[in-house]
Design an enzyme around this catalytic site. Structure first.
Site, PDB file in Angstrom:
ATOM      1  N   ASP A  69      23.736  50.030  36.667  1.00 22.22           N
ATOM      2  CA  ASP A  69      23.256  48.991  37.587  1.00 22.22           C
ATOM      3  C   ASP A  69      23.277  49.426  39.052  1.00 22.22           C
ATOM      4  O   ASP A  69      23.091  48.588  39.941  1.00 22.22           O
ATOM      5  CB  ASP A  69      24.129  47.731  37.433  1.00 22.22           C
ATOM      6  CG  ASP A  69      23.748  46.916  36.203  1.00 22.22           C
ATOM      7  OD1 ASP A  69      22.567  46.558  36.083  1.00 22.22           O
ATOM      8  OD2 ASP A  69      24.635  46.641  35.377  1.00 22.22           O
ATOM      9  N   GLU A  74      22.888  45.889  46.686  1.00 21.33           N
ATOM     10  CA  GLU A  74      23.317  44.688  47.421  1.00 21.33           C
ATOM     11  C   GLU A  74      24.686  44.191  46.970  1.00 21.33           C
ATOM     12  O   GLU A  74      25.438  43.620  47.760  1.00 21.33           O
ATOM     13  CB  GLU A  74      22.298  43.570  47.200  1.00 21.33           C
ATOM     14  CG  GLU A  74      22.790  42.213  47.684  1.00 21.33           C
ATOM     15  CD  GLU A  74      21.838  41.093  47.363  1.00 21.33           C
ATOM     16  OE1 GLU A  74      21.318  40.516  48.313  1.00 21.33           O
ATOM     17  OE2 GLU A  74      21.611  40.789  46.176  1.00 21.33           O
ATOM     18  N   ASP A  75      25.007  44.391  45.683  1.00 22.95           N
ATOM     19  CA  ASP A  75      26.213  43.753  45.154  1.00 22.95           C
ATOM     20  C   ASP A  75      27.504  44.408  45.631  1.00 22.95           C
ATOM     21  O   ASP A  75      28.575  43.818  45.498  1.00 22.95           O
ATOM     22  CB  ASP A  75      26.156  43.742  43.622  1.00 22.95           C
ATOM     23  CG  ASP A  75      25.058  42.807  43.135  1.00 22.95           C
ATOM     24  OD1 ASP A  75      24.940  41.711  43.695  1.00 22.95           O
ATOM     25  OD2 ASP A  75      24.308  43.200  42.227  1.00 22.95           O
ATOM     26  N   ARG A  94      30.712  47.747  37.246  1.00 18.63           N
ATOM     27  CA  ARG A  94      30.033  47.972  38.510  1.00 18.63           C
ATOM     28  C   ARG A  94      31.002  48.340  39.644  1.00 18.63           C
ATOM     29  O   ARG A  94      30.566  48.652  40.744  1.00 18.63           O
ATOM     30  CB  ARG A  94      29.201  46.742  38.872  1.00 18.63           C
ATOM     31  CG  ARG A  94      28.177  46.399  37.769  1.00 18.63           C
ATOM     32  CD  ARG A  94      27.029  45.601  38.284  1.00 18.63           C
ATOM     33  NE  ARG A  94      26.422  46.260  39.422  1.00 18.63           N
ATOM     34  CZ  ARG A  94      25.564  45.669  40.231  1.00 18.63           C
ATOM     35  NH1 ARG A  94      25.218  44.430  40.023  1.00 18.63           N
ATOM     36  NH2 ARG A  94      25.044  46.321  41.261  1.00 18.63           N
ATOM     37  N   ARG A 139      30.675  35.956  38.686  1.00 18.34           N
ATOM     38  CA  ARG A 139      30.974  37.251  39.303  1.00 18.34           C
ATOM     39  C   ARG A 139      31.836  37.160  40.567  1.00 18.34           C
ATOM     40  O   ARG A 139      32.458  38.149  40.961  1.00 18.34           O
ATOM     41  CB  ARG A 139      29.669  37.972  39.651  1.00 18.34           C
ATOM     42  CG  ARG A 139      28.750  38.256  38.464  1.00 18.34           C
ATOM     43  CD  ARG A 139      29.299  39.337  37.560  1.00 18.34           C
ATOM     44  NE  ARG A 139      28.392  39.642  36.466  1.00 18.34           N
ATOM     45  CZ  ARG A 139      27.375  40.489  36.556  1.00 18.34           C
ATOM     46  NH1 ARG A 139      27.135  41.123  37.690  1.00 18.34           N
ATOM     47  NH2 ARG A 139      26.613  40.709  35.506  1.00 18.34           N
ATOM     48  N   HIS A 169      23.508  34.848  40.142  1.00 20.46           N
ATOM     49  CA  HIS A 169      24.054  34.880  41.506  1.00 20.46           C
ATOM     50  C   HIS A 169      23.486  33.729  42.335  1.00 20.46           C
ATOM     51  O   HIS A 169      22.430  33.182  42.015  1.00 20.46           O
ATOM     52  CB  HIS A 169      23.644  36.188  42.199  1.00 20.46           C
ATOM     53  CG  HIS A 169      24.362  37.410  41.735  1.00 20.46           C
ATOM     54  ND1 HIS A 169      23.697  38.577  41.385  1.00 20.46           N
ATOM     55  CD2 HIS A 169      25.687  37.676  41.586  1.00 20.46           C
ATOM     56  CE1 HIS A 169      24.590  39.500  41.041  1.00 20.46           C
ATOM     57  NE2 HIS A 169      25.801  38.984  41.147  1.00 20.46           N
ATOM     58  N   CYS A 256      18.408  42.407  45.754  1.00 20.23           N
ATOM     59  CA  CYS A 256      19.523  43.201  45.237  1.00 20.23           C
ATOM     60  C   CYS A 256      19.300  44.709  45.342  1.00 20.23           C
ATOM     61  O   CYS A 256      20.251  45.474  45.211  1.00 20.23           O
ATOM     62  CB  CYS A 256      19.849  42.805  43.813  1.00 20.23           C
ATOM     63  SG  CYS A 256      18.482  42.862  42.706  1.00 20.23           S
TER      64      CYS A 256
HETATM   65  C1  CIR Z   1      24.061  42.837  36.781  1.00 18.54           C
HETATM   66  O1  CIR Z   1      24.109  42.036  35.858  1.00 18.54           O
HETATM   67  O2  CIR Z   1      25.019  43.046  37.512  1.00 18.54           O
HETATM   68  C2  CIR Z   1      22.778  43.597  36.986  1.00 18.54           C
HETATM   69  N1  CIR Z   1      22.170  43.872  35.734  1.00 18.54           N
HETATM   70  C3  CIR Z   1      21.826  42.829  37.879  1.00 18.54           C
HETATM   71  C4  CIR Z   1      22.359  42.651  39.273  1.00 18.54           C
HETATM   72  C5  CIR Z   1      21.377  42.008  40.182  1.00 18.54           C
HETATM   73  N2  CIR Z   1      21.941  41.885  41.469  1.00 18.54           N
HETATM   74  C6  CIR Z   1      21.537  40.993  42.368  1.00 18.54           C
HETATM   75  O3  CIR Z   1      20.658  40.199  42.098  1.00 18.54           O
HETATM   76  N3  CIR Z   1      22.147  40.976  43.540  1.00 18.54           N
END
Ligand code: CIR
Length: 266
Positions: A69, A74-75, A94, A139, A169, A256
């Site tokens: 991922d 962004e995360d 992650r 999360r 999110h 993201c």
């Molecule tokens: C996740 O589930 O963490 C990733 N497959 C997708 C994350 C998407 N992130 C975001 O929209 N900020």
């Protein structure tokens, strides 16, 4: 409508190329379907070109074969003018992404980490000026949000936790489409929380359409949501369209795939 500000310094956009392991991505609300990796890479490249076309200096980090991922940069962080917060993702797979983004962001901002057991993901963070809304998602935990508040309150920010339902999110449910306008799915988050803003609902046939990426010089928006796109255009919000169909299969969206913040450029 407040016009886009073209007087601001160049924005920096940190991106990371798509992992060849993206098929093993985390999924919460979507079923797993086959992702065309080559197409995902082409679409990501076009996304980066859209960022550059809207005046961003794009910093492209290399793909990480062991972090499915990691394209969703962004995360891993929240970059403010004064500091950058390193998150602690709720998805354990992650967490190594944060270690990779740390030295990159250290070039630009003093860093502050979210500590265990708190969790926080950037996709849950919607900053509008000095207000930072944070989704109470699967999360991002109350403990993580409380740590964020402790870290940013001294800089004059207010943190507000926002309940949400039915989506990954906060920014799956609401995002900025213009300086004064939020694009929102009212079934996933309570619009009353954002009563101070002009609100534009997604088309009911397009529940995933609430994620737009607002930059200083325009908006990036996915091609997958033509009905909501028409609503944006009818509201006087022109957008730059990108096709991110393969990243959407990984439950990603347009915010993201980048960490965007004010320069100075390197
Ligand atoms: C996740 O589930 O963490 C990733 N497959 C997708 C994350 C998407 N992130 C975001 O929209 N900020």
């Amino acid at each position: 409508m407040i016009p886009f500000n073209t007087e601001l310094p160049m924005q920096i956009a940190i991106t990371r190329q798509v992992s060849p392991a993206i098929a093993n991505c985390e999924l919460t609300y979507l079923d797993r379907v086959e992702i065309d990796y080559a197409l995902a890479c082409r679409q990501h490249e076009q996304y980066c070109q859209a960022l550059a076309g809207l005046g961003c200096q794009v910093l492209s980090l290399p793909a990480q074969a062991d972090l499915p991922d990691s394209v969703f940069v962004e995360d891993a962080a929240l970059v403010l003018d004064e500091t950058a917060i390193l998150t602690r993702p709720g998805a354990a797979s992650r967490r190594p992404e944060v270690d990779l983004i740390r030295p990159v962001l250290a070039e630009y901002r003093p860093l502050r980490p979210i500590q265990a057991p708190g969790t926080l993901e950037g996709g849950d963070i919607l900053q509008v000026g000095r207000i930072i809304y944070v989704g109470l998602s699967g999360r991002s935990s109350p403990a993580g949000i409380a740590q964020l508040a402790d870290l940013v309150t001294p800089y004059g920010y207010t943190v507000q936790a926002v309940p949400l339902t039915g989506c990954l999110h906060l920014k799956s449910a609401v995002s900025r489409a213009a300086p004064d306008t939020l694009l929102i799915n009212p079934h996933w988050v309570d619009p009353a929380r954002f009563a101070a803003f002009r609100l534009l609902d997604v088309d009911p046939a397009e529940p995933h359409a609430a994620n737009a990426l607002l930059l200083d010089r325009g908006v990036i928006y996915p091609s997958a949501f033509p009905l909501t796109l028409r609503r944006l255009e009818q509201s006087g919000i022109p957008v730059t369209i990108v096709d991110v169909s393969e990243l959407q299969k990984a439950e990603g969206a347009v915010t993201c795939c980048s960490l965007v913040f004010a320069g100075p450029a390197l």
